[in-house]
Structures are given as C-alpha cells and as structure tokens.
Design an enzyme around this catalytic site. Structure first.
Site: not given
Length: 278
Positions: A192, A216, A266
């Site tokens: 991430d 996110s 993502q």
C-alpha cells in the site's frame, strides 16, 4: 509509521483478547490517520491466526470504510466462514470505538502443484545497490527532507528501480523469521506504500502534494509463488485510469531473479484540493 522492522513485526503480533478476537497496537506516529498498509497487514495477521499453519494465503480483498484513529487500538474479528478440503476462507472486521473501519475477505490454500506460467519481469532496471532511495527522490520532488521521508518508512528499504517512477525495489529493512504468514503480512503492509502514487504520475504530482487529498478505498492482493519479504522484490506499477477523484492502479511483484510472486490492484481517492484542473 513503525520506526524499525522490529516495530513492524511487533505491530503484526496481535494480542488475542478472546476466541477469534484480536487487538492491534498502534505505532508512535505523527500521522493524522492510520496507514492503510498497517490495517491490511494486521487484518491478515488476525485471519492467519485462525487457519492451519500449512494453509497459505493466496488472495485478499479489503475495503477501507473510515479513516483509522492513530491514538486508539484497532480490534480485529476474523470470522471462520469456511474450511474445506483444500481452501479456507475468512472475513475480518476491523473496528474502533464500536464502528467498522475496514472489511477484508481472505482465502488460504494447502500447497499443491499445477499448471505454471507467468509474465516476464521488466528489463532495463537499475540494480538495487545502484538505485536511489525513494526518500532522496521525494526530497528532490517535494522539498521535504529525505530524513523525514526515511523516518516514516524505516521498517522498509525502498529504492527507485526505473526512471519512469513506476518501478521500485522494496524489501523489509532487516531479517525476518521463516514464517510464511509473517512474510505475507509484511508484503501486504508494503503493497500500500507507493501504489496510489502511480495514479498521480501521469499528472506530474507526487503523493505528498498538499493539493491532493489521498486515501485508499479498496485493495486486492493475490499471492502466486513463495517469496521472502526481506529479499529484494521489484514492484512494477501502472495506472490504467483516473476519474471522478479516484485513481486506479495495478502492481506486479517479482523476485530479483524474475519470479512473479504477487499481483495487486487498488482504487484510491485522489481528490483535488486547490488544484487548478484547467
């Protein structure tokens, strides 16, 4: 963010407070919100504690619902949804102050053999020993001192592997045990770190730019082959699309000798704040 790899390993070593109920620590940090990779790694650690050790995680899918409070521990409740002959599935709810901040589904599999193919590893890369640190690159682009960036990511060694800014060498900043579940959790944490920034590159913006509100939104990770998170991994990233204040990015992780060990996808918020879009 953890100030060392030892701190990160401690973060991933959750406290069991009841059957299938765990408490996650918080690191000392100046960040306003909990880093998404921390929640990913801790949620995976919670799920892994409820499956047989020989079953290895092969995929996870997570949704970030609320920004986490860095001053409050996170409670993780893994639900044992299914244990079959080869696969186990878990659903994890992470909560603070009685409200969910993150949902994750994860699937684990007994090792078995089968058909095998993969995409080739990109070439024309800067070798890890010759690559500049990400902290030094961001210092040049953002004006913030490299030491400040390096302190935030002290648990990881991250270096720029290509001039495009889409490829990074990444590894844990130290030696880990041989537990494959720990390596998976560390990789989830690291996955991430730079991925949302790939959706900003086409616009000439870096992730620390104050004109962008980043967060996110969801994160998916597939584990393909065995690996060690304390050895160099190439993180090759791309962003097929950005629209409606959201950026979509994908990533592939290769060992230094070319084995594709994981894939990532993502979508994140990249909301303009005071940015002239004309």
């Amino acid at each position: 963010m953890p100030e060392s790899l030892e701190d990160l390993v401690e973060l991933l070593d959750l406290e069991m407070i009841d059957v299938d109920l765990f408490r996650g620590r918080q690191p000392q940090t100046s960040m306003q919100r909990v880093f998404g990779g921390q929640v990913l790694g801790q949620a995976l650690a919670a799920a892994s504690r409820t499956v047989e050790p020989e079953r290895i995680v092969h995929s996870l899918h997570g949704y970030f619902l609320r920004g986490g409070d860095t001053s409050v521990p996170i409670i993780y409740r893994p639900e044992p949804t299914r244990d079959g002959g080869s696969f186990s599935s878990r659903r994890v709810v992470a909560s603070q102050n009685g409200k969910p901040i993150f949902y994750m589904s994860a699937s684990f599999q007994r090792p078995e053999s089968g058909l095998d193919h993969q995409d080739p590893m990109p070439d024309d890369l800067v070798a890890p020993d010759d690559a500049p640190t990400l902290a030094s690159v961001l210092e040049a682009r953002s004006g913030r001192k490299a030491a400040d960036w390096a302190k935030e990511w002290a648990a990881l060694d991250v270096r720029l592997a290509g001039v495009s800014g889409r490829q990074f060498w990444i590894r844990a900043a130290g030696k880990l045990s041989d537990d494959p579940a720990l390596h998976a959790c560390v990789l989830a944490y690291a996955s991430d770190l730079t991925l949302l920034g790939a959706s900003l590159l086409p616009h000439g913006i870096v992730i620390g730019d104050r004109r962008i509100q980043p967060a996110s939104l969801d994160h998916a990770l597939w584990f393909h082959r065995p690996f060690r998170a304390d050895e160099w991994l190439l993180y090759d990233q791309a962003s097929p699309s950005a629209s409606a204040a959201r950026g979509f990015s994908t990533g592939r992780l290769f060992t230094e000798d070319g084995h594709l060990i994981a894939s990532v996808a993502q979508e994140g918020l990249i909301r303009p704040v005071g940015l002239d879009l004309d």
